[in-house]
Design an enzyme around this catalytic site. Structure first.
Site, PDB file in Angstrom:
ATOM      1  CG  HIS A 272      -1.871   1.109   1.291  1.00 35.83           C
ATOM      2  ND1 HIS A 272      -1.836   2.075   2.273  1.00 35.83           N
ATOM      3  CD2 HIS A 272      -2.909   1.441   0.474  1.00 35.83           C
ATOM      4  CE1 HIS A 272      -2.808   2.932   2.082  1.00 35.83           C
ATOM      5  NE2 HIS A 272      -3.468   2.574   1.000  1.00 35.83           N
TER       6      HIS A 272
ATOM      7  CG  HIS B   2      -2.912   9.654   0.132  1.00 41.37           C
ATOM      8  ND1 HIS B   2      -3.543   8.422   0.033  1.00 41.37           N
ATOM      9  CD2 HIS B   2      -3.496  10.296   1.180  1.00 41.37           C
ATOM     10  CE1 HIS B   2      -4.446   8.314   0.987  1.00 41.37           C
ATOM     11  NE2 HIS B   2      -4.451   9.435   1.687  1.00 41.37           N
TER      12      HIS B   2
END
Length: 282
Positions: A121, A163
């Site tokens: 991740h 992100h």
């Protein structure tokens, strides 16, 4: 008799045994006469002698005291443990009953028997700044089955890995483009938004660690990668790096061919703010 005995003791400086026959405290006793030690002290001048009976009494008391010192901690621990058990039971009885979890009773049968799939991740984000090529590469080296980039668009239609939309959170963009901050009409947020910059401008900024307690040693070293650069990394890993590693890396879950687990960020907001279709770009 006692006078003669006292004179004998004074002459020889010894303490004789007091027998049943000559002991004043036992002289008038009726019964079978047996020779034994007397518990009476015999005093000669300032000297005193305590016979073996007193010595034996002292020794027995010493053993009793020592045993008590050894047993007392054990009894204390046992009593303390019993108290804790009782206290825990009472506390649990006073607590309200736990509500049963309402879970779906349906379970889909499956014959798949394999270890869980590991997803890198944002790459190895604990060790390196997230969403960078070195972070993705380290995740592959640590055995990840997939790497997970968060994809956002640039103004000229390229997908890059970051992100969020505000580049000011984890880059040095404020020092590179200090006058480019704005407020979005769609949600009222203010920042340096990725959809306002071209890919060429994005490549001028450097990435920093997002989470505070992680190491800052790699800040301002790596750039924001594009989707094509991430695909090139996976290709190089599968074709050039993975064959050299061989069986030293446990990748049986994906047969040694890790994949891409992409996430498209904020498609509705980007459509409203910049008229950009994330589905079309992907």
């Amino acid at each position: 008799m006692l006078q003669q005995q006292s004179q004998k003791i004074q002459e020889h400086e010894v303490f004789p045994r007091c027998t049943f026959d000559d002991c004043p405290s036992k002289r008038n006793r009726i019964g079978t006469i047996k020779r034994k030690r007397c518990t009476k002290r015999i005093t000669v001048g300032k000297q005193k002698r305590i016979n073996s009976t007193s010595s034996r009494f002292f020794f027995n008391n010493f053993l009793f005291s020592t045993s008590a010192l050894l047993i007392s901690p054990i009894l204390f621990l046992w009593a303390g443990g019993l108290f804790l058990i009782c206290a825990t039971a009472v506390a649990e009885s006073l607590l309200p009953e736990k509500e049963a979890i309402d879970r779906c009773p349906i379970r889909i049968p499956s014959s798949i028997d394999r270890p869980p799939i590991v997803i890198g991740h944002r790459g190895a984000a604990f060790n390196l700044p997230e969403h960078t090529i070195p972070a993705y590469r380290l995740a592959l080296e640590l055995g990840a089955d997939y790497i997970e980039p968060d994809l956002v668009p640039t103004r000229d239609g390229h997908l890059v890995s970051y992100h969020g939309l505000d580049l000011g959170i984890s880059t040095n963009i404020e020092s590179i483009f200090p006058g480019r901050k704005r407020t979005m009409d769609a949600n009222g947020e203010t920042g340096y938004f990725v959809q306002d910059f071209t890919l060429e401008e994005i490549k001028l900024i450097k990435v920093r660690q997002r989470v505070e307690h992680r190491t800052k040693d790699f800040d301002d070293l790596f750039r924001i990668p594009s989707l094509s650069e991430i695909i090139d990394l996976l290709y190089d890993w599968k074709v050039n790096v993975r064959p050299r590693i061989g069986s030293n890396l446990n990748t049986s879950k994906t047969s040694g061919r890790p994949g891409l687990y992409a996430e498209l960020k904020y498609p509705d907001l980007l459509q409203e703010d910049a008229n950009i279709s994330m589905a079309d770009l992907f």
